[in-house]
Scaffold this motif. Sequence first.
Motif, PDB file in Angstrom:
ATOM      1  N   GLU A  22     -22.760  13.863  25.529  1.00 55.63           N
ATOM      2  CA  GLU A  22     -21.695  14.144  25.623  1.00 55.63           C
ATOM      3  C   GLU A  22     -22.384  15.678  25.790  1.00 55.63           C
ATOM      4  N   TYR A  25     -15.743  16.864  19.565  1.00 54.58           N
ATOM      5  CA  TYR A  25     -16.449  16.207  19.193  1.00 54.58           C
ATOM      6  C   TYR A  25     -16.539  15.687  18.290  1.00 54.58           C
ATOM      7  N   ARG A  69     -12.076  12.530  20.486  1.00 54.62           N
ATOM      8  CA  ARG A  69     -12.741  13.227  21.618  1.00 54.62           C
ATOM      9  C   ARG A  69     -12.147  13.166  22.815  1.00 54.62           C
ATOM     10  N   HIS A  72     -18.780  11.876  31.878  1.00 52.16           N
ATOM     11  CA  HIS A  72     -16.957  12.701  31.774  1.00 52.16           C
ATOM     12  C   HIS A  72     -17.497  13.752  32.000  1.00 52.16           C
ATOM     13  N   VAL A  82     -17.920   8.879  26.814  1.00 53.26           N
ATOM     14  CA  VAL A  82     -19.195   9.855  27.418  1.00 53.26           C
ATOM     15  C   VAL A  82     -19.284   9.642  28.328  1.00 53.26           C
TER      16      VAL A  82
END
Length: 154
Positions: free
Chosen positions: A46, A35, A118, A141, A138
């Motif tokens: 996330e 990230y 990401r 995910h 995100v």
Amino acid sequence: MIDIGDKAPDFTLPASRDRTIALSDASGPVVLFFYPRDDTPGCTKEAIAFTGMEADFAALGVTIWGISADSVASHEKFATKHGLTMPLLSDEDNAICEAFGVWKEKNMYGKKFMGIERATFLIAADGTLAQVWRKVKVPGHAENVLEAAKALQA
């Protein structure tokens, strides 16, 4: 660039909670999520999503680690502020980001710079990449990654 079926690059990195973590020390599958920065909106969402599902992953024998270029001190603050429980690894020289192919040229407001894309890697117990997600969005995910981890068990 590494992809599904490739051997994941081994690494040893300093981590939050006063740990040093090596991929080679993992005893089962690993979710490795890269990230861009601690305490930014997308990265926070996330990390919170993965933390909220950590027990589901653990029930499958899967470990979750987050990696960014932020310092361990930054990771500690981020984890404490948001109740994050998984280790956050510090790749300050971006060597592991480069090895996984996530250190990329980015463009924001017309300004180009290098940063972390990401991405998430599901690494099987034998050290090979079972699944790769790049340019991650995100929402949903962590749930997608959990489904892929379940498929490893089948």
